[in-house]
Write a protein that holds these residues in place. Structure first.
Motif, PDB file in Angstrom:
ATOM      1  N   VAL A  62       0.837  -1.198   0.000  1.00  0.00           N
ATOM      2  CA  VAL A  62       0.000   0.000   0.000  1.00  0.00           C
ATOM      3  C   VAL A  62       0.874   1.250   0.000  1.00  0.00           C
ATOM      4  O   VAL A  62       0.629   2.212  -0.745  1.00  0.00           O
ATOM      5  N   VAL A  63       1.925   1.261   0.823  1.00  0.00           N
ATOM      6  CA  VAL A  63       2.823   2.418   0.888  1.00  0.00           C
ATOM      7  C   VAL A  63       3.514   2.626  -0.452  1.00  0.00           C
ATOM      8  O   VAL A  63       3.602   3.750  -0.967  1.00  0.00           O
ATOM      9  N   MET A  64       4.033   1.540  -1.064  1.00  0.00           N
ATOM     10  CA  MET A  64       4.725   1.650  -2.344  1.00  0.00           C
ATOM     11  C   MET A  64       3.781   2.188  -3.413  1.00  0.00           C
ATOM     12  O   MET A  64       4.167   3.017  -4.249  1.00  0.00           O
ATOM     13  N   PHE A  65       2.533   1.749  -3.393  1.00  0.00           N
ATOM     14  CA  PHE A  65       1.549   2.228  -4.352  1.00  0.00           C
ATOM     15  C   PHE A  65       1.312   3.722  -4.187  1.00  0.00           C
ATOM     16  O   PHE A  65       1.289   4.476  -5.163  1.00  0.00           O
ATOM     17  N   ASN A  66       1.107   4.151  -2.961  1.00  0.00           N
ATOM     18  CA  ASN A  66       0.768   5.549  -2.731  1.00  0.00           C
ATOM     19  C   ASN A  66       1.936   6.485  -3.025  1.00  0.00           C
ATOM     20  O   ASN A  66       1.732   7.678  -3.262  1.00  0.00           O
TER      21      ASN A  66
END
Length: 625
Positions: A62-66
């Motif tokens: 999720v962090v990498m996506f955002n």
């Protein structure tokens, strides 16, 4: 006023073994490699990720996506697909590299696709009747955990396991932690919970492939410059998007163009391909960059006929990013310009272009020579085209003296390899995801377009309904994919979206099989678990001129994806290539050039905040020396 001084440094590394450079790119040390399907899967299966428990893995994803995708109201679209949900760009690699923006639906689909690609389990999408939130439901430990990727929320139980939908409805403790801006930003967690509780939920199969390739080829006389920020107002809008009055009004707000309602920088940046081979004297540039030469050769006067009669030369523009023009009035694309500009000096020549690898050609009108042709209206939104120059007459009389092709593309600003204050160490990569010197040929076979879909089909399906929203291609069909002239297929990506059974989120059966030489003796491919979105690859023992593949899906195939990765049959002589970083610091223009040919590392030191950044990959030709 900015003071433009000049600072430059050049670092030499070993010379190359080939003039053309295949897929040059750089990766900052310590940052994940998300360039290709294989590199992403390798990343997700690396011990640093593989050894994480499912909850921590999901949170890291999720962090990498955002960090790479901003949220907007409307997903970017491509192509001629009339069904909105099928036209949306939701391939996570294409979002990362090309667009940098997604709505909640495509964000959830892309997240779920990467979870599934990691091999940890299946994934599906949950839609709520009373809430705009789109959730990913991922298989973990024998149950289905709920993630809200766009809101950056991973729900955990007290044992640090992923919470299920039933857990969320039953346990208020999950919501008590959602009051700060770090989670559920700009949302009232109590109201959100109430809306979720009232909602009728719909589970559906994810509709995001993991298939895009950022492959590109730079030839002698060609450079690709990628910018960290927009270079004018250039972006891609499909005809369907132009009919969306709400979207057009939002894009007309300052700053114009794609953006997030949450604010921040523009949702797009740009790149530019400049290709100018020498057509006179030494034929190295032409041999390195031309697709086809027929009865044409390089002479001191230019490209001309070998013997009296007719001849032709075909050059290609190919990009992993969508081609975009300078936008005039958003509501009407007729005044867009400068997406693809050709400058040519010739005599006795006629021009035409093709968007389908030469299957069809459309004439280009030229009234005088030299000529400057703007193909924005014909090429914007595409990923490449071919230019054919036909000569007729006698040697030396029918001649092309000069050629320059300038092409603007849209790139995501979030995937730009930015310089930071201090020491920046980059690793240089070339070659495709298998380390091969290939150029990707993406075959457009849209099932929404009867002519486009059936063009490569040599044995048609039993039934084909191009406008159907549920089942389009029924029964087995066979496709032939041939390599462009002067190349062979080293490996092939195949993929599709499939109709699902009424009582399931999966198709009943999917069968892929391949044959070489002739369309017989087909061998089945191992495609892994059956799903609504599937990808597979075929790697022959040695490169082949053509490939036949047969597909059969029940109930039906709805979309087809094909990319042939081709190697040259006649590699060109050696030539150096260059990487140049440009930036502004303290009011001074600075740049550093690295002359390199193989995978090495280099360092750029930045003493002040770097602004106005760009990175250029270039292969000098005879005119650039």
């Amino acid at each position: 006023m900015t003071r433009w001084a000049f600072f430059a440094a050049t670092l030499w590394l070993p010379l190359s073994v080939s003039a053309a450079v295949f897929s040059p790119r750089v990766q900052r040390n310590g940052e994940p490699d998300v360039w290709s399907v294989r590199s992403v899967r390798t990343l997700l299966q690396h011990p640093a990720w593989r050894d994480l428990d499912d909850a921590t893995f999901a949170r890291s994803l999720v962090v990498m996506f955002n960090e790479r995708i901003a949220i907007t109201d409307d997903a970017p679209r491509e192509g001629n697909e009339k069904i909105a949900a099928w036209a949306e760009v939701n391939d996570p690699l294409k979002l990362w590299h090309d667009y940098g923006l997604a709505d909640r639906t495509t964000f959830a689909d892309a997240f779920a696709a990467l979870w599934q690609a990691s091999g940890r389990g299946a994934a599906r999408i949950v839609e709520l009747s009373e809430s705009p939130c789109i959730l990913a439901e991922i298989e973990s430990g024998g149950h289905w955990g709920i993630i809200d990727p766009a809101s950056r929320v991973v729900f955990l139980k007290t044992d640090q396991q992923l919470a299920t939908w039933d857990d969320l409805l039953a346990g208020p403790m999950f919501w008590e932690k959602l009051g700060d801006a770090a989670t559920f930003p700009h949302a009232d967690s109590a109201a959100t919970r109430a809306a979720w509780q009232k909602s009728k939920i719909t589970r559906r199969a994810l509709r995001a492939p993991v298939a895009h390739t950022a492959s590109l080829l730079l030839r002698r006389g060609e450079r690709f410059t990628r910018y960290a920020t927009p270079q004018g107002e250039r972006w891609q809008l499909t005809d369907a998007e132009l009919k969306n009055k709400k979207l057009v009004a939002f894009w007309n707000e300052t700053p114009r163009g794609p953006k997030s309602r949450a604010g921040g920088p523009a949702g797009y940046a740009h790149g530019r391909f400049d290709y100018e081979p020498s057509l006179k004297g030494d034929d190295t540039d032409v041999r390195d960059g031309v697709d086809i030469l027929q009865n044409v050769a390089v002479t001191p006067e230019g490209l001309t006929l070998v013997k009296a009669g007719e001849g032709s030369a075909i050059f290609r523009v190919a990009s992993p990013f969508p081609i975009v023009g300078e936008v005039g009035k958003i509501e009407d694309g007729k005044d867009d310009k400068d997406a693809a500009v050709i400058e040519i000096d010739a005599a006795g020549a006629t021009l035409s272009y093709s968007k389908d690898f030469g299957a069809t050609w459309i004439s280009i009108e030229t009234k005088t020579w030299p000529a400057k042709v703007d193909l924005t209206q014909q090429i914007a939104g595409e990923y490449g085209y071919q230019l054919r120059m036909e000569l007729k007459g006698k040697p030396g009389e029918a001649v092309v003296r000069g050629l320059k092709m300038t092409t603007w593309v849209q790139c995501s600003p979030l995937s730009f390899p930015a310089l930071r204050t201090g020491e920046n160490t980059f690793r240089i990569h070339t070659g495709d995801e298998r380390g091969l010197p290939t150029q990707a040929m993406v075959i457009d076979a849209s099932t929404a377009d009867e002519n486009g879909f059936l063009r490569p089909v040599i044995r048609p399906p039993k039934e084909y309904r191009p406008g159907d929203a549920n089942q389009r291609v029924m029964g087995p069909f066979t496709v032939r994919v041939g390599a462009p002239a002067g190349s062979q297929i080293a490996w092939m990506q195949l993929g599709g979206r499939f109709a699902t059974k009424a009582d399931s989120l999966k198709p009943e059966t999917v069968t892929w099989s391949v044959a070489t030489g002739s369309p017989q003796g087909f061998q089945p491919l191992d495609v892994g678990p059956i799903a609504a979105e599937m990808e597979t690859t075929y790697v022959p023992e040695t490169p082949i001129p053509a490939l036949f593949f047969r597909v059969e899906a029940r109930p039906a195939l709805n979309q087809l994806r094909m990319t042939a990765h081709c190697v040259r049959t006649d590699p060109t002589p050696s030539s150096p290539w260059q990487i140049t970083h440009r930036w502004t610091a303290g009011g001074e223009a600075r740049e550093q050039t690295i002359v390199v040919d193989q995978q090495e590392t280099y360092t750029v030191n930045v003493t002040d905040a770097a602004e106005g950044q760009s990175i250029e990959f270039a292969v000098p030709g005879a005119l650039q020396k």
